[in-house]
Every structure is written in C-alpha cells, then in structure tokens.
Design a protein around this motif. Structure first.
Motif, PDB file in Angstrom:
ATOM      1  N   ARG A  14      -2.965  16.938  -4.905  1.00 62.03           N
ATOM      2  CA  ARG A  14      -3.361  16.440  -6.110  1.00 62.03           C
ATOM      3  C   ARG A  14      -3.768  17.325  -7.295  1.00 62.03           C
ATOM      4  O   ARG A  14      -3.092  17.346  -8.199  1.00 62.03           O
ATOM      5  CB  ARG A  14      -4.197  15.303  -5.963  1.00 62.03           C
ATOM      6  CG  ARG A  14      -4.005  13.985  -6.855  1.00 62.03           C
ATOM      7  CD  ARG A  14      -5.154  12.947  -6.503  1.00 62.03           C
ATOM      8  NE  ARG A  14      -4.940  12.345  -5.280  1.00 62.03           N
ATOM      9  CZ  ARG A  14      -5.492  12.003  -4.390  1.00 62.03           C
ATOM     10  NH1 ARG A  14      -6.793  12.395  -4.643  1.00 62.03           N
ATOM     11  NH2 ARG A  14      -5.231  11.815  -3.148  1.00 62.03           N
TER      12      ARG A  14
ATOM     13  N   ARG B  57       9.372   4.392  -4.367  1.00 58.09           N
ATOM     14  CA  ARG B  57       8.421   5.138  -5.049  1.00 58.09           C
ATOM     15  C   ARG B  57       9.091   5.983  -6.165  1.00 58.09           C
ATOM     16  O   ARG B  57       8.459   6.193  -7.099  1.00 58.09           O
ATOM     17  CB  ARG B  57       7.853   6.281  -4.079  1.00 58.09           C
ATOM     18  CG  ARG B  57       6.820   5.436  -3.061  1.00 58.09           C
ATOM     19  CD  ARG B  57       6.507   6.330  -1.875  1.00 58.09           C
ATOM     20  NE  ARG B  57       5.360   7.464  -2.484  1.00 58.09           N
ATOM     21  CZ  ARG B  57       4.567   8.037  -1.622  1.00 58.09           C
ATOM     22  NH1 ARG B  57       4.920   7.893  -0.178  1.00 58.09           N
ATOM     23  NH2 ARG B  57       3.683   8.976  -1.884  1.00 58.09           N
ATOM     24  N   ARG B  69       6.455  -0.865 -12.657  1.00 59.46           N
ATOM     25  CA  ARG B  69       6.127   0.112 -11.568  1.00 59.46           C
ATOM     26  C   ARG B  69       5.116  -0.470 -10.524  1.00 59.46           C
ATOM     27  O   ARG B  69       5.344  -0.036  -9.087  1.00 59.46           O
ATOM     28  CB  ARG B  69       4.975   0.951 -12.222  1.00 59.46           C
ATOM     29  CG  ARG B  69       4.602   2.240 -11.382  1.00 59.46           C
ATOM     30  CD  ARG B  69       3.952   3.383 -12.396  1.00 59.46           C
ATOM     31  NE  ARG B  69       3.097   3.144 -13.284  1.00 59.46           N
ATOM     32  CZ  ARG B  69       3.102   3.071 -14.616  1.00 59.46           C
ATOM     33  NH1 ARG B  69       4.299   3.357 -15.076  1.00 59.46           N
ATOM     34  NH2 ARG B  69       2.245   2.753 -15.480  1.00 59.46           N
ATOM     35  N   TYR B  73       6.269  -0.128  -6.612  1.00 59.06           N
ATOM     36  CA  TYR B  73       5.402   0.105  -5.391  1.00 59.06           C
ATOM     37  C   TYR B  73       5.017  -0.919  -4.396  1.00 59.06           C
ATOM     38  O   TYR B  73       4.908  -0.766  -3.340  1.00 59.06           O
ATOM     39  CB  TYR B  73       3.906   0.546  -6.110  1.00 59.06           C
ATOM     40  CG  TYR B  73       3.843   1.934  -6.680  1.00 59.06           C
ATOM     41  CD1 TYR B  73       4.332   2.999  -5.824  1.00 59.06           C
ATOM     42  CD2 TYR B  73       3.423   2.213  -7.776  1.00 59.06           C
ATOM     43  CE1 TYR B  73       3.881   4.131  -6.316  1.00 59.06           C
ATOM     44  CE2 TYR B  73       3.166   3.466  -8.442  1.00 59.06           C
ATOM     45  CZ  TYR B  73       3.679   4.535  -7.555  1.00 59.06           C
ATOM     46  OH  TYR B  73       3.339   6.046  -7.992  1.00 59.06           O
ATOM     47  N   LYS B  91      -1.745   1.901   0.832  1.00 60.73           N
ATOM     48  CA  LYS B  91      -1.923   2.956  -0.158  1.00 60.73           C
ATOM     49  C   LYS B  91      -0.856   2.585  -1.365  1.00 60.73           C
ATOM     50  O   LYS B  91      -1.399   2.644  -2.476  1.00 60.73           O
ATOM     51  CB  LYS B  91      -1.714   4.169   0.440  1.00 60.73           C
ATOM     52  CG  LYS B  91      -2.047   5.438  -0.527  1.00 60.73           C
ATOM     53  CD  LYS B  91      -2.166   6.760   0.195  1.00 60.73           C
ATOM     54  CE  LYS B  91      -1.668   7.877  -0.685  1.00 60.73           C
ATOM     55  NZ  LYS B  91      -1.438   8.948  -0.083  1.00 60.73           N
ATOM     56  N   MET B  92       0.193   2.227  -1.119  1.00 64.41           N
ATOM     57  CA  MET B  92       1.294   1.725  -2.119  1.00 64.41           C
ATOM     58  C   MET B  92       0.842   0.504  -2.639  1.00 64.41           C
ATOM     59  O   MET B  92       0.817   0.379  -4.129  1.00 64.41           O
ATOM     60  CB  MET B  92       2.488   1.585  -1.566  1.00 64.41           C
ATOM     61  CG  MET B  92       3.301   2.897  -1.118  1.00 64.41           C
ATOM     62  SD  MET B  92       3.535   4.252  -2.211  1.00 64.41           S
ATOM     63  CE  MET B  92       2.303   5.275  -1.428  1.00 64.41           C
ATOM     64  N   ASP B  94      -2.161  -0.407  -3.332  1.00 65.83           N
ATOM     65  CA  ASP B  94      -3.467   0.041  -4.229  1.00 65.83           C
ATOM     66  C   ASP B  94      -2.818   0.449  -5.599  1.00 65.83           C
ATOM     67  O   ASP B  94      -3.249   0.259  -6.694  1.00 65.83           O
ATOM     68  CB  ASP B  94      -4.230   1.267  -3.786  1.00 65.83           C
ATOM     69  CG  ASP B  94      -5.059   0.885  -2.513  1.00 65.83           C
ATOM     70  OD1 ASP B  94      -5.346  -0.401  -2.336  1.00 65.83           O
ATOM     71  OD2 ASP B  94      -5.663   1.689  -1.728  1.00 65.83           O
ATOM     72  N   ARG B  95      -1.665   1.194  -5.292  1.00 67.69           N
ATOM     73  CA  ARG B  95      -1.072   1.805  -6.682  1.00 67.69           C
ATOM     74  C   ARG B  95      -0.295   0.672  -7.558  1.00 67.69           C
ATOM     75  O   ARG B  95      -0.541   0.565  -8.567  1.00 67.69           O
ATOM     76  CB  ARG B  95       0.140   2.766  -6.250  1.00 67.69           C
ATOM     77  CG  ARG B  95      -0.805   4.055  -5.683  1.00 67.69           C
ATOM     78  CD  ARG B  95       0.712   5.115  -5.657  1.00 67.69           C
ATOM     79  NE  ARG B  95       0.048   6.246  -4.788  1.00 67.69           N
ATOM     80  CZ  ARG B  95       0.640   7.358  -4.461  1.00 67.69           C
ATOM     81  NH1 ARG B  95       1.916   7.404  -4.895  1.00 67.69           N
ATOM     82  NH2 ARG B  95       0.014   8.229  -3.928  1.00 67.69           N
ATOM     83  N   ASP B  98      -3.220  -1.044  -9.183  1.00 70.90           N
ATOM     84  CA  ASP B  98      -3.909  -0.283 -10.236  1.00 70.90           C
ATOM     85  C   ASP B  98      -2.904  -0.611 -11.367  1.00 70.90           C
ATOM     86  O   ASP B  98      -3.280  -0.692 -12.405  1.00 70.90           O
ATOM     87  CB  ASP B  98      -3.767   0.987  -9.800  1.00 70.90           C
ATOM     88  CG  ASP B  98      -4.942   1.381  -9.067  1.00 70.90           C
ATOM     89  OD1 ASP B  98      -5.838   0.666  -8.891  1.00 70.90           O
ATOM     90  OD2 ASP B  98      -5.017   2.434  -8.253  1.00 70.90           O
TER      91      ASP B  98
END
Lengths: 283, 295
Positions: A14, B57, B69, B73, B91-92, B94-95, B98
């Motif tokens: 990152r 992705r 987006r 995701y 994790k995806m 979460d994105r 977000d």
C-alpha cells in the motif's frame, strides 16, 4: 494463505503503491492497474498479481513497481529465473524510488541468504534496513539481519554497532515476524506418538501393498488416513483407523461423494468428518 | 454448503429481481467498458470465479461513480465467495460499502454467507437478522428467514429458529422440516461410547447395524484367537493378535461415539437441506445488482 506475510505485504505494498501512483499521476489506468496488481500480491494471489503487473509492463517496461511486483511474485511462485534476480538487483541498486529499492534489496537479500551467499545477503538486508522509511520493512529487514547474524556469527563481528542497533529493535519483532523472516521454514515437529503409525504405514507400503495392489476404495486411502490421524491425534490413530476399516464397506455402498481418481472411482471420507468432535472436545 | 443447499432445492421457483442501483448512476456507470464487463460476466458464469473476481476488481478500480464501484466490488466479493475465499470476499465487501454505505441487503446476504462458510453461525445470524429488520420483501426476506433459522438450528436453538421462520410469513416446507426435526431425538455420543465397550453395540445404537455386525465379528474372531493362543501357550502369536484386538476394540468404542455424532449430523443436515436457498446475481445487469433466488 498465511496471515502474517499477507498483512505485512499489504502494508508495504500500500505504501509503495502510493509512491507509484504519485509518479504515475496523469496515467490513471496504469495507476489503477498497479493498485490492482499490488493488492493481489498483498493478498498472496501471486499468480494473478504477476499477471496484472505484467499487463502494466507491456505498456511501460520500465515501471519500477510493476517490475518489483513481477519479480517478487515470480520468487514467491518458486521461480529462480536469473532475469528476475537481475531485475531485482537493478531495482535494489537504485534504479527506482527509495522504498521500491529497499523492498527489492530485502527480497534479493533473502534469496542470497537462501542460496548460502551470506555476505551479499547481509549487504542487501543492511541496505533495506538503513534506507527504508516503512516501519514494517524496517522491522523485517532488521529481524532478517539478526537471524542471518545468528547463522553466520562472523558477519556480526564485523559491525558491532549494527548488532547493537538490532538488539534495540529486537523487542518489536513478534514471533510472526521472526517466523516469516527466516527464508527456510523450520521443519514441523512430529509427535513422538505419531511414529508407530508412520512405521506401520511404511511397513505396509513397502512389504504388503506391492503384493496386494492399491485396493482402498476411499480417498484418502486408509494408510494416508492413518498417517494423518497419527500426525493429529497420536495413538488415537489406531481406533480411528479401526473405525475406518469397519465403516469402509458401508461408505462404498452408500456411494456418496464419489471422486474420480484416474480410471477408478473412490469415495471421499476425509478425517475431518470423523474427528471434528474430538477437536471440539480438546478445545 | 451452498452446493448442498442447491442440491436439495426443489428447483428454480422464482427469479425475483432486486434492482438497487437502477437510477442515478453517472454516465460511465451506465456504460462501463462493455468488453471488460462481458469478459468478467462470462468468466463468472463459466466456472472461473477467481478470474472473474479479478476482472470485477479491475472494473471497480476504473469506475467513476461510487455506486458502480460498489456494485463491481460486490460482484468481485460474490466471485470470491464462489471460490471459497470468504475472507477476501469480506474485504471486497468492505470496499463496496466504503464506496456506497447504502449497499444494503446484497452486502448483508453475502456477508452472512461468508460467515456461514467460516462456521461463524452467530455472525451469520446477525447479518440475516439485519436483512429481516430492513424493508426487504418477497424472496429476499424468505431466504434471509430460512438462513437465520438455519443459523439458530446450528446452535441448537429450535425456538429461535421457529421465530425466525415466522418472520417471512408462511413457509410450509421449512416449518414442516423444523417440526420433523423437533420430533426426532439426538443420540448421545457418551452413551454410544459406553455401549461400544460391548463390541459393535455403539454402532447398533447409532443405527448402523452393518458396521455393528462387522465390529462384533472382527472382535469375536480376534478374542477367540487370543483365548486359543493363550490356551496353547503361543505367546508370540498372542501378542500379535492382542495388538490387533486392542485396535479393533478401541475402534469399537471410538466408533460408538463417532457414529452417534454422525447420526446427529445427518439429522441436522436433512433439516438444513429443507431450509435451503441460494441467490446469484445476473452479472450482465451490472452495475445494477440484480439477484435471482432459488429455493
């Protein structure tokens, strides 16, 4: 997928990707592509990450992060291609932003250590340790240096000041970091109680199976099941194997979960289906 | 689990479509790169979810609009769930959340599925409850109610499972399955183990007479061998036979316990099969998330 290296790689990648995105301002698609490649590598999806990095390299063959990712992914996939090492060497020698160079030096240092070239490994790891601004790489390169110095004490004697600095950092190295930094994993300890199971299976496989042929209709085979049970539960492997042998005809008759192995159809009967309660009880 | 649920399902009864993002998408989102989207959709539908996840992705990273987006995701998360990578899927998600915190039921349903794959039944139940507490109706509600009931059942909380089912209105097959489960009784693994002290009896107790008979015969044969060799002072043979007999005998005890667990598990699986249900997106509709439900 091991959590430690992934978390480490996630942080490092990152940070590096931010540097690179700044370098790539104005080329959004390449930046997004790199972000995807770095993300995939950070998650341990080395094959997919390398593919994405190579996609960037087709447009810009000198892109430093893409070169680093391609080389790192190649190493993690078990390749020891001289071209990969040459690319890493070039990056480590300063043909890239500082963080990328430091990361390349770290990766290359680990390769040299694995190859037994302790002097070069020490130089490269020191370079990563001294130049990086990233905490995670700082900790890992320091820990790797310390472990290297343990393996080759003469290296430590050359630079006592460095050893002192490493000693100061030592409390920050978690067991996870220590495990990860050793390039050759320590062999897993075998239970002493698993040994009789291993002997019996070795005897069966060498002396009896060649005469009988592979007759087990289940997968894993009974001997493999016995070995696995021995590794996990020690002497309890014996009742587990006896139970398996008694159940075998019923499992075959039920014909559930068929698995095609070559020309033969076997039936899945993994250990996990018969020791779940045992593991629960142990917890 | 999904495969098992699908296998037990009675077929595609309904293909309720939940369009969450049909309006208000920016210009790019309305026209994502068609070739990329087609590639991702085809990979997802033709057995390469891992490849599809990466393509989604890529689409997400290139998307201009937050909702588009989020949708890509989400699709990537769905593909990762298909590959069994529940943590990556989370994790995806979460994105996705977000990018668009109002993603709602599709994200919750997928999070619940990921939690269930990791055997985190409380967490799965929490997400299904969140779906039910929202304003969803129809098949989405029915699926969430069934899965919440299944999560309760996994934790042996039958009354809570019934209450969960009632939240989606009448669902006769699922209710009947719960009733049938409630009428039955679990076998006690402890009792099975004790009965296994008499070779084969533990298997008989757990409803596996063929295994019980085999265990009884094998133990009987080896005990006979032990007695016979002892009577003839053949202590070498006695030791060899004794080693095998100890293995068969302890196997009978272990088998009694394991067979009881197996019986309980198959009873539970039969009930969970009747509470089955699954969902899948229509990838070609992306960036609008359109779900099809199967019971």
């Amino acid at each position: 997928m091991p959590a430690g290296p992934t978390r480490y790689a996630a942080c490092a990648m990152r940070r590096i990707v931010v540097h690179c995105l700044l370098l790539c301002a104005g080329a959004l698609s390449a930046g997004a592509q790199l972000e995807l490649a770095a993300g995939l590598c950070a998650e341990g999806q080395w094959r997919a990450g390398r593919r994405e990095a190579q996609r960037v390299l087709t447009a810009d063959p000198q892109q430093p992060l893409a070169r680093l990712l391609t080389a790192t992914a190649g190493l993690r996939l078990g390749q020891q291609d001289p071209a990969l090492l040459a690319a890493l060497q070039q990056l480590a020698d300063g043909a890239a932003p500082v963080e990328i160079s430091a990361r390349a030096a770290y990766e290359l240092g680990r390769v040299r250590w694995r190859q037994g070239d302790a002097t070069n490994a020490c130089v490269l790891l020191q370079r990563a340790f001294r130049t990086t601004q990233a905490t995670d790489l700082f900790l890992r390169s320091g820990c790797a240096l310390r472990l290297l110095a343990d393996d080759f004490p003469e290296l430590g004697e050359r630079d006592p000041a460095l050893l002192q600095a490493l000693q100061t950092c030592a409390p920050l190295w978690t067991p996870e970091i220590r495990r990860e930094c050793r390039p050759v994993a320590a062999p897993a300890k075998t239970r002493i109680t698993a040994t009789p199971a291993a002997w019996i299976v070795a005897l069966y496989r060498r002396q009896i199976r060649p005469a009988l042929g592979s007759r087990c209709a289940l997968t894993p085979s009974c001997s493999e099941y016995f070995l696995e049970a021995g590794r996990q539960h020690g002497l309890l492997a014996f009742p587990l194997a006896a139970d398996r042998l008694i159940r075998e005809p019923s499992v075959v008759q039920a014909q559930e979960h068929p698995v095609q192995t070559g020309a033969q159809t076997r039936y899945a009967d993994p250990l996990a289906e018969h020791d779940g309660w045992l593991k629960g009880a142990k917890k | 689990m999904t495969r098992k649920l699908a296998a037990n399902s009675a077929g595609l009864r309904n293909s309720g479509v939940l369009l969450l993002f049909a309006l208000g998408l920016p210009a790019w989102a309305a026209n994502p790169p068609a070739a990329d989207l087609k590639l991702a959709a085809e990979l997802a539908e033709h057995g390469d979810p891992a490849g599809a996840a990466v393509e989604f992705r890529r689409l997400a990273l290139g998307a201009d609009g937050a909702r588009a987006r989020a949708a890509f995701y989400w699709a990537s998360a769905f593909a990762y769930t298909q590959t069994g990578q529940a943590e990556l899927s989370d994790k995806m998600l979460d994105r996705a959340e977000d990018a668009d915190p109002a993603l709602g039921p599709p994200a919750l349903l997928l999070r619940a599925e990921n939690a269930a794959r990791l055997a985190k039944w409380s967490e799965a139940g929490f997400y299904e409850q969140a779906v039910l507490d929202g304003a969803v109706t129809g098949d989405a509600r029915r699926l969430a109610a069934r899965r919440l009931a299944a999560a309760h059942l996994r934790r042996h909380d039958l009354p809570a499972a019934r209450t969960a089912l009632e939240k989606a209105g009448a669902d006769t097959p699922a209710s009947q399955a719960l009733d049938q489960y409630a009428r039955g009784r679990d076998k006690s693994p402890r009792l099975g183990g004790w009965l296994g002290v008499v070779p084969g009896l533990g298997y008989f107790y757990a409803g596996e007479p063929a295994n019980g008979l085999r265990s009884l015969l094998l133990n009987g044969l080896f005990i006979f061998g032990l007695v016979n060799t002892a009577q003839h002072d053949e202590w070498g043979a006695f030791a060899v036979i004794g080693f095998f007999e100890i293995t068969w005998y302890t196997g009978s005890i272990y088998g009694g316990v394991d067979a009881s667990h197996r019986y309980n598990r198959s009873r539970l699986d039969a009930c969970l099969g009747s509470l089955s249900g699954s969902f899948a997106p229509d990838f070609k509709q992306l960036p609008a998330i359109s779900l099809r439900y199967q019971f």
